[in-house]
Design an enzyme around this catalytic site. Sequence first.
Site, PDB file in Angstrom:
ATOM      1  CG  ASP A  84      -2.183  -0.620   1.139  1.00  0.00           C
ATOM      2  OD1 ASP A  84      -2.650  -0.795  -0.003  1.00  0.00           O
ATOM      3  OD2 ASP A  84      -2.771  -0.978   2.181  1.00  0.00           O
ATOM      4  CD  GLU A 114      -7.115   3.320   1.190  1.00  0.00           C
ATOM      5  OE1 GLU A 114      -7.781   4.298   1.606  1.00  0.00           O
ATOM      6  OE2 GLU A 114      -6.627   2.469   1.960  1.00  0.00           O
ATOM      7  CD  GLU A 181     -11.789  -2.086   3.269  1.00  0.00           C
ATOM      8  OE1 GLU A 181     -10.752  -1.707   2.676  1.00  0.00           O
ATOM      9  OE2 GLU A 181     -11.876  -2.131   4.517  1.00  0.00           O
TER      10      GLU A 181
HETATM   11  O1  KIV Z   1      -4.560  -2.149   4.355  1.00  0.00           O
HETATM   12  C1  KIV Z   1      -5.152  -3.204   4.168  1.00  0.00           C
HETATM   13  O2  KIV Z   1      -4.944  -4.210   4.827  1.00  0.00           O
HETATM   14  C2  KIV Z   1      -6.152  -3.261   3.100  1.00  0.00           C
HETATM   15  C3  KIV Z   1      -7.118  -4.392   3.163  1.00  0.00           C
HETATM   16  C4  KIV Z   1      -8.167  -4.122   4.187  1.00  0.00           C
HETATM   17  C5  KIV Z   1      -7.713  -4.677   1.847  1.00  0.00           C
HETATM   18  O3  KIV Z   1      -6.193  -2.404   2.266  1.00  0.00           O
END
Ligand code: KIV
Length: 266
Positions: A84, A114, A181
């Site tokens: 991420d 995101e 999500e």
């Molecule tokens: O940060 C995370 O773990 C996520 C999941 C909830 C999909 O983005």
Amino acid sequence: MPDVTLTTLQSLKHNGEKIAMLTCYDATFSQAASQAGVDVLLVGDSLGMVLLGHDSTLPVSVADMAYHTAAVKRGNQGALIISDLPFMAYATTEQALANSAALMQAGAHMVKLEGAAWLAEPIRLLAERGVPVCAHLGLTPQAVNILGGYKVQGRQEAQARQMRADAMALEQAGAAMLLLECVPSELAAEISQAVKIPVIGIGAGAATDGQVLVLHDMLGLSLSGRAPKFVRNFMDGQPSIADALNAYVRAVKDGSFPAAEHGFSA
Ligand code: KIV
């Protein structure tokens, strides 16, 4: 090169076989999960909550993400690793490029962002420069202060229409994967049908191309003592963590997880 590549994931979608994805933050779980057959390890910024005890993902930094990505890379036995980009790490296109480079150099094979159609430009530039991108729609936890809490998204028709359009725009821009999500199951099914790229769901019903859960949730561990509705505790009835990870992969692959009770209606 991992054993599981983008091409593998595209073939799984094409053949109607489910993709098992799980969050992962360290080398030991990376080894265990990839040996259990988890296709994709997500170094999620959820680490801010489940590892560090924050009440949101907002305090997580690029340095945190790179540190945990490098650990996951060291334990990995062939899964594809997605990391991420944390809060505000892609607020500008320049930041998106520089911070994606940091995560890819730490060991990620793809980055996750995101947001909606405003991400089209950074996604296009990243894809052109060799960085595959997973776009995260629906409940986007980095926007919790705009959304007013961790709530199901896309229940109103206008919201649903916008999400369908965003999904198409992000695919068009070059996104390699979508993550939905907390989206009503029917809407997630429509989006999964409408796009050619693999769609992974969490709280998005059974019809997406794959599933992801937060590792700690599926092992029955939680700081608050409350698991979200879309979680199954895979430690139930299992003698070991390795067995729970195997059970998760089996249940995703054979379609027995998620059940109807784990999804949301419109
Ligand atoms: O940060 C995370 O773990 C996520 C999941 C909830 C999909 O983005």
